[in-house]
Design a protein around this motif. Structure first.
Motif, short mmCIF file in Angstrom:
data_model
loop_
_atom_site.label_atom_id
_atom_site.label_comp_id
_atom_site.label_asym_id
_atom_site.label_seq_id
_atom_site.Cartn_x
_atom_site.Cartn_y
_atom_site.Cartn_z
N ILE A 36 0.84 -1.20 0.00
CA ILE A 36 0.00 0.00 0.00
C ILE A 36 0.87 1.25 0.00
CG2 ILE A 36 -1.94 -1.14 1.14
CD1 ILE A 36 -1.04 0.01 3.77
N GLU A 37 0.24 2.37 -0.21
CA GLU A 37 0.97 3.64 -0.27
C GLU A 37 1.54 3.99 1.11
OE1 GLU A 37 1.62 5.43 -2.97
OE2 GLU A 37 0.66 3.81 -4.10
N PRO A 38 2.67 4.69 1.12
CA PRO A 38 3.30 5.05 2.40
C PRO A 38 2.35 5.75 3.37
CG PRO A 38 4.78 5.54 0.59
CD PRO A 38 3.47 5.13 -0.02
N GLU A 39 1.47 6.59 2.83
CA GLU A 39 0.55 7.35 3.69
C GLU A 39 -0.44 6.43 4.41
OE1 GLU A 39 1.14 7.94 0.52
OE2 GLU A 39 2.36 9.77 0.62
N LEU A 105 10.15 6.60 4.52
CA LEU A 105 10.32 5.42 3.67
C LEU A 105 9.26 5.44 2.57
CD1 LEU A 105 12.07 2.78 3.57
CD2 LEU A 105 10.15 1.65 4.69
N ARG A 106 9.64 5.95 1.42
CA ARG A 106 8.69 6.02 0.31
C ARG A 106 8.48 4.65 -0.33
NH1 ARG A 106 5.43 9.63 0.90
NH2 ARG A 106 4.83 9.30 -1.28
N ASP A 107 9.57 3.98 -0.65
CA ASP A 107 9.50 2.66 -1.27
C ASP A 107 10.33 1.68 -0.45
OD1 ASP A 107 8.03 3.49 -3.66
OD2 ASP A 107 9.89 4.53 -4.21
N LEU A 108 9.88 0.44 -0.39
CA LEU A 108 10.65 -0.56 0.32
C LEU A 108 11.95 -0.83 -0.44
CD1 LEU A 108 7.97 -3.21 1.37
CD2 LEU A 108 8.72 -1.16 2.58
N PRO A 109 13.06 -0.97 0.27
CA PRO A 109 14.32 -1.24 -0.43
C PRO A 109 14.30 -2.60 -1.10
CG PRO A 109 14.59 -1.44 1.95
CD PRO A 109 13.23 -0.86 1.71
N ALA A 110 15.04 -2.72 -2.19
CA ALA A 110 15.14 -4.00 -2.88
C ALA A 110 15.65 -5.06 -1.91
CB ALA A 110 16.08 -3.87 -4.08
N GLY A 111 14.99 -6.20 -1.89
CA GLY A 111 15.34 -7.27 -0.97
C GLY A 111 14.42 -7.36 0.22
N ALA A 112 13.65 -6.30 0.48
CA ALA A 112 12.76 -6.30 1.65
C ALA A 112 11.65 -7.33 1.50
CB ALA A 112 12.17 -4.92 1.87
N VAL A 113 11.13 -7.48 0.28
CA VAL A 113 10.06 -8.46 0.06
C VAL A 113 10.57 -9.87 0.31
CG1 VAL A 113 8.52 -9.45 -1.67
CG2 VAL A 113 8.82 -6.97 -1.55
N GLU A 114 11.81 -10.13 -0.10
CA GLU A 114 12.41 -11.44 0.15
C GLU A 114 12.59 -11.68 1.64
OE1 GLU A 114 13.33 -9.31 -2.08
OE2 GLU A 114 13.58 -10.32 -4.01
N MET A 115 12.92 -10.62 2.38
CA MET A 115 13.05 -10.75 3.83
C MET A 115 11.69 -11.05 4.47
SD MET A 115 16.13 -10.31 5.29
CE MET A 115 16.26 -9.22 6.71
N GLU A 172 16.14 8.85 3.61
CA GLU A 172 15.71 7.63 2.93
C GLU A 172 16.63 6.47 3.28
OE1 GLU A 172 14.52 6.14 -1.60
OE2 GLU A 172 15.56 8.03 -1.29
N TYR A 173 17.93 6.77 3.32
CA TYR A 173 18.90 5.73 3.72
C TYR A 173 18.63 5.26 5.14
CZ TYR A 173 23.17 3.63 5.45
OH TYR A 173 24.07 2.79 6.05
N ALA A 174 18.44 6.21 6.06
CA ALA A 174 18.24 5.87 7.47
C ALA A 174 16.97 5.03 7.67
CB ALA A 174 18.17 7.14 8.31
#
Length: 205
Positions: A36-39, A105-115, A172-174
């Motif tokens: 879902i959207e960040p909001e 956190l606008r978008d989940l980082p790559a690899g988060a879905v796998e986690m 975004e990094y943090a």
């Protein structure tokens, strides 16, 4: 009315199963939040609080049973540690939900879905373990597989970390680093369930 567990009584095992069955519910909340959207994530996060409250209640039921009986199918200390580990795993998933709800956190980082998939697998393994606990079947297999999943999570965490270093915005990094770290800690919490089960198997074998 006092509860008295006898070694052949299934009530004890059912209490642990009832507790563990909440873990997949917690992962369902995380899966919903990831799509879902960040909001909208902050509002959805409230469902995780509800699940963890249910786990707390289920944990208290196990502890009440321990207080009310001196006869349990396995060692009383091991019962306590297993129930405590399951509760801790749920609250570690709650920490993941809070990290996912970070406004930065606008978008989940790559690899988060796998986690998330690793966490889901660990939760399902835990439920299956509690259903087999009475017969003591395949508990070493549970220990080994949940450990293997935790090792896979460490690899994914390193991959996410490398990707996050390319982020230009510090916020975004943090936020991404916080999420990745909370996910790794959650897989470690599930690993502690495996440790508690291993202790039971060693004593009962």
């Amino acid at each position: 009315m006092r509860v008295r567990f006898l070694p052949q009584d299934a009530t004890f095992y059912q209490l642990l199963t009832d507790q563990a069955q909440k873990l997949p519910d917690a992962n369902l909340v995380l899966a919903e939040m990831s799509g879902i959207e960040p909001e909208e994530r902050r509002a959805a996060r409230g469902q995780m609080d509800k699940v963890c409250n249910e786990v707390d209640e289920a944990t208290h039921a196990v502890l009440r049973a321990l207080r009310e009986s001196y006869v349990t199918p396995v060692d009383r200390q091991d019962v306590f540690e297993l129930a405590d580990a399951v509760q801790a795993a749920c609250h570690s998933l709650e920490a993941v939900a809070y990290a996912m709800g970070n406004d930065a956190l606008r978008d989940l980082p790559a690899g988060a879905v796998e986690m998330l998939a690793v966490l889901d697998r660990q939760a399902e393994l835990t439920v299956g373990m509690t259903r087999r606990l009475r017969s003591m079947r395949e508990l070493w297999e549970f220990h080994d597989e949940i450990t293997r999943q935790a090792k896979q999570a460490r690899i994914l965490h390193q991959r996410i970390g490398r990707i996050l270093t390319t982020k230009k915005r510090l916020s975004e990094y943090a936020a991404g680093d916080q999420l990745a770290g909370s996910m790794l800690e959650a897989t470690k919490a599930f690993r502690q369930i495996g440790v508690a089960v291993g202790r039971i198997v060693v004593k009962e074998s």
